[in-house]
Design a protein around this motif. Sequence first.
Motif, PDB file in Angstrom:
ATOM      1  N   TRP A 324       0.820  -1.209   0.000  1.00 16.80           N
ATOM      2  CA  TRP A 324       0.000   0.000   0.000  1.00 16.80           C
ATOM      3  C   TRP A 324       0.852   1.256   0.000  1.00 16.80           C
ATOM      4  N   SER A 325       0.440   2.244  -0.772  1.00 19.68           N
ATOM      5  CA  SER A 325       0.935   3.599  -0.567  1.00 19.68           C
ATOM      6  C   SER A 325       0.288   4.134   0.708  1.00 19.68           C
ATOM      7  N   PRO A 326       0.989   4.984   1.480  1.00 17.77           N
ATOM      8  CA  PRO A 326       0.356   5.557   2.675  1.00 17.77           C
ATOM      9  C   PRO A 326      -0.701   6.607   2.351  1.00 17.77           C
ATOM     10  N   ARG A 327      -0.870   6.955   1.084  1.00 18.54           N
ATOM     11  CA  ARG A 327      -1.751   8.078   0.758  1.00 18.54           C
ATOM     12  C   ARG A 327      -3.242   7.766   0.891  1.00 18.54           C
ATOM     13  N   PRO A 328      -3.756   6.669   0.310  1.00 18.46           N
ATOM     14  CA  PRO A 328      -5.205   6.450   0.425  1.00 18.46           C
ATOM     15  C   PRO A 328      -5.601   6.136   1.871  1.00 18.46           C
ATOM     16  N   GLY A 330      -9.472   5.550   4.496  1.00 15.86           N
ATOM     17  CA  GLY A 330     -10.912   5.347   4.470  1.00 15.86           C
ATOM     18  C   GLY A 330     -11.307   4.322   3.418  1.00 15.86           C
ATOM     19  N   ALA A 331     -12.238   4.705   2.547  1.00 19.55           N
ATOM     20  CA  ALA A 331     -12.709   3.796   1.514  1.00 19.55           C
ATOM     21  C   ALA A 331     -11.632   3.474   0.485  1.00 19.55           C
ATOM     22  N   GLY A 332     -10.544   4.230   0.507  1.00 25.63           N
ATOM     23  CA  GLY A 332      -9.463   3.985  -0.439  1.00 25.63           C
ATOM     24  C   GLY A 332      -8.485   2.925   0.012  1.00 25.63           C
ATOM     25  N   ARG A 333      -8.782   2.242   1.111  1.00 28.65           N
ATOM     26  CA  ARG A 333      -7.834   1.253   1.633  1.00 28.65           C
ATOM     27  C   ARG A 333      -8.597   0.086   2.248  1.00 28.65           C
ATOM     28  N   ASN A 334      -8.140  -1.121   1.984  1.00 31.51           N
ATOM     29  CA  ASN A 334      -8.728  -2.330   2.553  1.00 31.51           C
ATOM     30  C   ASN A 334      -7.701  -2.941   3.495  1.00 31.51           C
ATOM     31  N   GLY A 376       2.766   6.836  -5.553  1.00 25.57           N
ATOM     32  CA  GLY A 376       2.004   6.407  -6.721  1.00 25.57           C
ATOM     33  C   GLY A 376       0.566   6.065  -6.428  1.00 25.57           C
ATOM     34  N   ALA A 377      -0.135   6.943  -5.721  1.00 28.79           N
ATOM     35  CA  ALA A 377      -1.568   6.796  -5.458  1.00 28.79           C
ATOM     36  C   ALA A 377      -2.085   8.149  -4.999  1.00 28.79           C
ATOM     37  N   ASN A 387     -11.278   2.490  -6.353  1.00 27.93           N
ATOM     38  CA  ASN A 387     -10.232   1.579  -6.835  1.00 27.93           C
ATOM     39  C   ASN A 387      -9.010   1.580  -5.905  1.00 27.93           C
ATOM     40  N   TYR A 388      -9.304   1.661  -4.605  1.00 23.17           N
ATOM     41  CA  TYR A 388      -8.244   1.623  -3.586  1.00 23.17           C
ATOM     42  C   TYR A 388      -7.163   2.680  -3.817  1.00 23.17           C
ATOM     43  N   GLY A 389      -7.581   3.857  -4.236  1.00 21.38           N
ATOM     44  CA  GLY A 389      -6.630   4.953  -4.376  1.00 21.38           C
ATOM     45  C   GLY A 389      -5.964   5.049  -5.731  1.00 21.38           C
ATOM     46  N   HIS A 390      -6.377   4.201  -6.685  1.00 21.93           N
ATOM     47  CA  HIS A 390      -5.795   4.229  -8.024  1.00 21.93           C
ATOM     48  C   HIS A 390      -4.262   4.139  -7.989  1.00 21.93           C
TER      49      HIS A 390
END
Length: 583
Positions: A324-328, A330-334, A376-377, A387-390
């Motif tokens: 995971w990128s640390p950027r997303p 809430g709903a952008g992360r599972n 990169g997100a 889309n999980y932060g694209h």
Amino acid sequence: MRPKTLVRTTAIAALSTVTFQSAPALADAGSLLDPQTRALQMQQYEEDRTKTILELQPFRTTQTAQGADGTSYELVTLNPGANSWFLLTVSSEGFWSSTRKFHLELADPERSNLTLVAGAEPELVIAGEATEFRCAPWSGRGPELDDAQYRGLPFAPICDERLFLRNRVKGNSTNREAVADFLRDNVVFGESLVNMIKGSFYEDAFMNSGPVIEGADAGETVKALGKAQLDNAPVFRTSFNFDLDGAEGGRVEAGSWYAISDIPGVYASAMQPGMISRDILNRSGETNGLDGVERGADVYLVAYDLEQFELGYELGTDHPRVDWSPRPSGAGRNYRIPGPDGIDDSAPLVRSGMLSPAKTERVVGTFASGFKRSHGAWRLTDKAYTNYGHHYGFISEGVVFSKLQPDLATIFVLDDGSIDMRTWTEADNALLPRIRYARQNGVAVIEPDPATGVGVPGSQIRSWMGGNWSGDADAKLRTLRGGACMKTAGGRQFLLYGYFSTATPSAMARTFQAYGCDYAMLLDMNSQEHTYAAVYTHENGDVVPHHLVRGMAAIDSKRRDGTPIPRFVGFPDNRDFIYLLRK
């Protein structure tokens, strides 16, 4: 033409029947699977769960065999359409039971294929159009695979140099890069600290502003590419680290193209954004205005005539990561899965960070290809929460390391060698069986106008968060940047790489617009390491680098006699890169 291997796969780990046919081109990668297996593997690819890197390969084919001693062998062709990478698993049973995995690469995937044949003593078969070579690199008192691993080369030749074993090695990085990685991985708020350092110390640090030379001869221009649309085209001195035909002492006419000496099919140009035609700069509603600094900041470009070259993409030993990128948020992360695609590691596949030795004789150019996963997100806007932060996607040798996301700027190569750059769509996912290389980075810098088809600034150029453009801690967008564009000229397709010594996305867009680009995208930024670009000559068996700007030479390594060892070609690097090979 690629030789064709017909594999009838009855299940994911089932024994496969293999026959050879010489010469015809490979079919669609997915067509080599029976419908049931294809559906199962595509389901694994699409499922939103923790998975393995193999389960991200929907077109893989698997062959198995068992020796008389009970040792089992499995050879996975990761993407038959690319016909390049394979995963070999050797498992023995008994008191000394073990399972070992080896990432193999065909030295010549264009004219050979690799299969596993069963029998009392299973073997690998490397078959060409009229030849067949057999080997069992796991057998004997001193197995060849053991020796290849012990040697620790990034690419260790086996099977009479017809295959390479890809060994895991540590990629090179500068001290600044190593410190940044340490801060991000080990220090609370490390990413914020790195951004503070960038904003405080590196803004405009690599800006050039060449002195204009009045009345000098511009030299011979390259007519096929034409000239950039400029109001002012003076002659000025550049910092190119290669010679140009018709340019005396590094002096060039702004916006004109020059052939790079001794490297046919590659051209260079330079300018400053303040020279761009008012007809472009004054178009309202497209970009932000350019400030006085970036108007006078040098831009260096190199163009590759794609009729003469192939394009490829190789991952760095460490970057981009697949977690995971640390950027997303809430709903952008599972939080139930280790990464946006269900993986947080590429093992057992090996990322080399350098060009395969089989390709070095043809290499003509390389450049750093994009952001790390941490950048990169998206952090904000709709893309951050869908889309999980694209997360930016990337594919090498047909192997999916991170899925391609819709609405992102994408450069990709298909199985027929065709090269494209465009905004990815859901419909483009139908191309997945044919994709050999792909790299995504943000959104379009230049994109075709829907009405005219002419390249215009992308819709998010003026939005810092919407474009995910990055910058320093104060959201100042002007910094050293690298980008690429596609241009059609004289009925031919060109790939342009642009080095912007300090620029905002708006300055990049106006520059690529002035050069008549059809589509353009940001690559990376903030240092010459991240915007590295070089072209190569071949002298006495050595690959000799010539850098886009002189300062990049410090990034290469050196032999004891002082001769350069080129980055991406002569040693592994922790960053990913795009490369050009002469056809």
